[in-house]
Enzyme design. Structure first.
Site, PDB file in Angstrom:
ATOM      1  N   ASP A  71      -8.171  -5.431   0.034  1.00  0.00           N
ATOM      2  CA  ASP A  71      -8.469  -6.180  -0.948  1.00  0.00           C
ATOM      3  C   ASP A  71      -8.085  -7.644  -0.778  1.00  0.00           C
ATOM      4  OD1 ASP A  71      -9.689  -4.196  -2.508  1.00  0.00           O
ATOM      5  OD2 ASP A  71      -7.606  -3.428  -3.207  1.00  0.00           O
ATOM      6  N   HIS A 119       0.944  -1.303  -0.135  1.00  0.00           N
ATOM      7  CA  HIS A 119      -0.043  -0.077  -0.090  1.00  0.00           C
ATOM      8  C   HIS A 119       0.695   0.978  -0.137  1.00  0.00           C
ATOM      9  CE1 HIS A 119      -3.068   2.690   0.899  1.00  0.00           C
ATOM     10  NE2 HIS A 119      -3.907   1.834   0.719  1.00  0.00           N
TER      11      HIS A 119
HETATM   12  N1  CMC Z   1       3.959  -7.526  -5.041  1.00  0.00           N
HETATM   13  C1  CMC Z   1       5.291  -7.766  -5.028  1.00  0.00           C
HETATM   14  N2  CMC Z   1       5.941  -6.437  -5.114  1.00  0.00           N
HETATM   15  C2  CMC Z   1       5.556  -5.302  -4.708  1.00  0.00           C
HETATM   16  C3  CMC Z   1       4.178  -5.158  -4.475  1.00  0.00           C
HETATM   17  C4  CMC Z   1       3.444  -6.231  -4.794  1.00  0.00           C
HETATM   18  N3  CMC Z   1       1.955  -6.397  -4.401  1.00  0.00           N
HETATM   19  N4  CMC Z   1       3.845  -3.909  -4.215  1.00  0.00           N
HETATM   20  C5  CMC Z   1       5.036  -3.273  -4.107  1.00  0.00           C
HETATM   21  N5  CMC Z   1       6.240  -4.152  -4.740  1.00  0.00           N
HETATM   22  C6  CMC Z   1       7.496  -3.754  -4.456  1.00  0.00           C
HETATM   23  C7  CMC Z   1       7.727  -2.865  -5.738  1.00  0.00           C
HETATM   24  O1  CMC Z   1       8.028  -3.548  -6.948  1.00  0.00           O
HETATM   25  C8  CMC Z   1       8.721  -2.011  -5.667  1.00  0.00           C
HETATM   26  O2  CMC Z   1      10.071  -2.970  -5.300  1.00  0.00           O
HETATM   27  P1  CMC Z   1      11.446  -2.351  -5.590  1.00  0.00           P
HETATM   28  O3  CMC Z   1      11.610  -1.362  -4.371  1.00  0.00           O
HETATM   29  O4  CMC Z   1      12.315  -3.648  -5.633  1.00  0.00           O
HETATM   30  O5  CMC Z   1      11.397  -1.458  -6.815  1.00  0.00           O
HETATM   31  C9  CMC Z   1       8.524  -1.735  -3.981  1.00  0.00           C
HETATM   32  O6  CMC Z   1       7.835  -2.751  -3.347  1.00  0.00           O
HETATM   33  C10 CMC Z   1       7.671  -0.398  -3.628  1.00  0.00           C
HETATM   34  O7  CMC Z   1       6.772  -0.501  -4.578  1.00  0.00           O
HETATM   35  P2  CMC Z   1       5.837   0.673  -5.546  1.00  0.00           P
HETATM   36  O8  CMC Z   1       5.262   0.316  -6.632  1.00  0.00           O
HETATM   37  O9  CMC Z   1       6.719   1.951  -5.581  1.00  0.00           O
HETATM   38  O10 CMC Z   1       4.967   1.145  -4.345  1.00  0.00           O
HETATM   39  P3  CMC Z   1       3.677   1.963  -4.628  1.00  0.00           P
HETATM   40  O11 CMC Z   1       3.511   2.983  -3.123  1.00  0.00           O
HETATM   41  O12 CMC Z   1       3.910   2.848  -5.768  1.00  0.00           O
HETATM   42  O13 CMC Z   1       2.455   0.986  -4.851  1.00  0.00           O
HETATM   43  C11 CMC Z   1       0.806  -0.390  -4.676  1.00  0.00           C
HETATM   44  C12 CMC Z   1       1.638   0.924  -3.933  1.00  0.00           C
HETATM   45  C13 CMC Z   1      -0.534  -0.359  -3.918  1.00  0.00           C
HETATM   46  C14 CMC Z   1       0.315   0.232  -6.040  1.00  0.00           C
HETATM   47  C15 CMC Z   1       1.556  -1.747  -4.718  1.00  0.00           C
HETATM   48  O14 CMC Z   1       2.052  -1.995  -3.536  1.00  0.00           O
HETATM   49  C16 CMC Z   1       0.819  -2.729  -5.332  1.00  0.00           C
HETATM   50  O15 CMC Z   1       0.804  -2.799  -6.652  1.00  0.00           O
HETATM   51  N6  CMC Z   1      -0.054  -3.685  -4.778  1.00  0.00           N
HETATM   52  C17 CMC Z   1      -0.851  -4.585  -5.490  1.00  0.00           C
HETATM   53  C18 CMC Z   1      -2.036  -3.892  -5.785  1.00  0.00           C
HETATM   54  C19 CMC Z   1      -2.913  -3.844  -4.864  1.00  0.00           C
HETATM   55  O16 CMC Z   1      -3.175  -4.652  -4.218  1.00  0.00           O
HETATM   56  N7  CMC Z   1      -3.479  -2.528  -4.655  1.00  0.00           N
HETATM   57  C20 CMC Z   1      -4.640  -2.346  -3.767  1.00  0.00           C
HETATM   58  C21 CMC Z   1      -4.252  -1.273  -2.733  1.00  0.00           C
HETATM   59  S1  CMC Z   1      -5.470  -1.172  -1.443  1.00  0.00           S
HETATM   60  C22 CMC Z   1      -6.775  -0.476  -2.131  1.00  0.00           C
HETATM   61  C23 CMC Z   1      -6.806   0.870  -2.256  1.00  0.00           C
HETATM   62  O17 CMC Z   1      -6.710   1.763  -1.612  1.00  0.00           O
HETATM   63  O18 CMC Z   1      -6.669   1.397  -3.613  1.00  0.00           O
END
Ligand code: CMC
Length: 439
Positions: free
Chosen positions: A365, A308
């Site tokens: 989720d 998140h």
């Molecule tokens: N699985 C594997 N790796 C992950 C995941 C995941 N679900 N989420 C983040 N990472 C890794 C990402 O690859 C990155 O790694 P590195 O540092 O090696 O590059 C690191 O963690 C940071 O990720 P980010 O994408 O920069 O983080 P963000 O804050 O931009 O993304 C997120 C947040 C929710 C989009 C992401 O965690 C994600 O894609 N999760 C899966 C989708 C999901 O469950 N979304 C629902 C969110 S809760 C409902 C809502 O409020 O919308």
């Protein structure tokens, strides 16, 4: 709110920037006059470090896993409140008295039917249209049917009516969209039913036979609505605020919110979680292969329902839903192989260094889809359920903006990295491939 100063030195120029402190001690450097004073802007792609507004609605401490609506912990609301009462709290700022709640519920009931002409719109959508597309189109279309949409600022006198209409009708539209996708006749709302029971009735009753409501299932869905009702400046709420900042009306702003919610990194994740679990089940994986793929950036996979932007701890909503999920499965005496896979995945990920280092925990989720599946809600409706739940939060944010005379048009800047100035080249002098294929 306390104020202090931060010192910034740029190109030999010393600048004092005010520090704004919120009621929970959160601090921000106010850079709103930075460009005026230095010619510089701040760069923060994805807005991960940008506060876009001051808000009184929802407080999150992502490090500690805290979520409160108008100061009240989500755990208390989940245990003691209902979705309708929580909606009132979010929009109007305080828990309602008995009379206020009664009036609000009555207003929702009075506004539960769509304008009869709107039914014809449903005929125009193909049967396989995604219900999120139908939802956003129909919410936007509803602004054509009701006068006084351009409510201006502050929001009275039409606001209460439009807000109630939106909360009530989003559920009616959602149920109609589902029935349309199944080729089933529309079931009208039943005024004697409460909000969530009424939704299940419109989804699953048949003209000849009422859907047998199971109180535990109704309560579980109501809980999902409560837990989704607001989440401060997330992607869809920021979208609603962005659109509303141009003084677009409530329906147009909410329809934009639905579109932003649709994507799989935001509201669409609940659908993506179930699809992921189904894939793991189908391929005979015990979850380990998927976890390895999710850790490899090149695979393009992610463990859906994990991670998140704000929570760097267990999402408090996920904790509540995990418990609710176990309880519902017990009551329904249901076995679901996907629940076992989810539990195994969670256990493995929480022990895995990759997820620990990145502070990736289950989010809302991860378990909500399993609950909806147990209730019989089809997977393509999951994100629609999220949208129904989020509506009070969007409305509360809309109202907060409109009631604030200081609200400005949202208009970020950028750092341009394209070509510097160059001249127009006539067609005959342009060089490139001779084939007609598009680049
Ligand atoms: N699985 C594997 N790796 C992950 C995941 C995941 N679900 N989420 C983040 N990472 C890794 C990402 O690859 C990155 O790694 P590195 O540092 O090696 O590059 C690191 O963690 C940071 O990720 P980010 O994408 O920069 O983080 P963000 O804050 O931009 O993304 C997120 C947040 C929710 C989009 C992401 O965690 C994600 O894609 N999760 C899966 C989708 C999901 O469950 N979304 C629902 C969110 S809760 C409902 C809502 O409020 O919308």
């Amino acid at each position: 709110m306390k104020s202090d100063n931060a010192i910034l030195e740029v190109e030999g120029k010393r600048l004092e920037l005010p520090i704004v402190t919120g009621t929970e001690g959160e601090r921000a450097i106010d850079i709103s006059r930075l460009r005026e004073q230095t010619g510089l802007i701040t760069l923060d792609e994805g807005y991960a470090n940008t506060g876009s507004c001051l808000s009184r609605i929802t407080y999150i401490d992502g490090e500690k896993g805290i979520l409160r609506y108008r100061g009240i912990p989500i755990e208390e609301l989940a245990e003691k409140s209902t979705f309708v009462e929580t909606a009132y709290l979010l929009i109007y700022g305080d828990l309602p008295t008995e009379t206020e709640l009664k009036n609000f519920s009555n207003l929702l009931t009075q506004n539960e039917n769509l304008h009869e002409d709107m039914r014809h719109h449903f005929e125009g959508f193909p049967y396989n249209a995604h219900p999120m597309a139908i939802l956003s189109a129909m919410i936007n279309a509803s602004s054509c049917y009701y006068p006084g949409m351009e409510m201006g600022r502050p929001t009275a006198p039409f606001f209460d009516q439009h807000a109630a209409r939106l909360i009530s009708q989003v559920r009616t539209i959602a149920a109609y969209a589902y029935r349309k996708s199944r080729g089933l006749p529309i079931v009208y709302p039943r005024p004697s039913y409460r909000y969530t029971a009424n939704f299940l009735h419109m989804m699953f009753s048949d003209p000849a036979e009422d859907y047998p409501l199971i109180p535990e299932a109704v309560r579980a869905l109501d809980l999902i609505f409560i837990l989704h009702a607001d989440h401060e400046q997330n992607c869809s709420t920021s979208t609603v605020r962005m659109v509303a900042s141009s003084q677009a009306n409530l329906m147009a702003s909410a329809a934009a919110g639905v579109c932003a919610l649709w994507g799989s990194l935001h509201g669409g994740a609940n659908q993506a979680v179930i699809e992921m679990l189904q894939e793991i089940h189908r391929t005979g994986d015990d979850g380990r292969r998927f976890i390895e793929a999710a850790k490899d950036r090149k695979s393009g996979r992610r463990l859906m329902g994990f991670g998140h932007r704000v929570y760097k701890n267990y999402d408090p909503r996920a904790r509540i839903l995990k418990k609710a999920c176990d309880a519902l499965f017990r009551v329904l005496q249901r076995d679901d192989p996907l629940l076992e896979i989810a539990q195994r995945l969670e256990e493995a990920a929480l022990k895995d260094a990759y997820f620990i280092e990145r502070k990736l925990y289950p989010n809302v989720d991860f378990y909500s889809g399993l609950i909806m599946r147990a209730i019989g809600i089809p997977v393509e409706m999951f994100t629609v359920i999220f949208a129904i739940g989020r509506m009070p939060g969007w409305i509360a944010n809309f109202k907060e903006m409109m009631d604030d005379p200081g609200t400005r048009l949202y208009r970020p800047r950028q750092i341009y990295i394209g070509s510097t100035q160059r001249s127009y080249v006539p067609m005959e002098k342009r060089k490139g491939p001779s084939s007609s294929a598009l680049p």
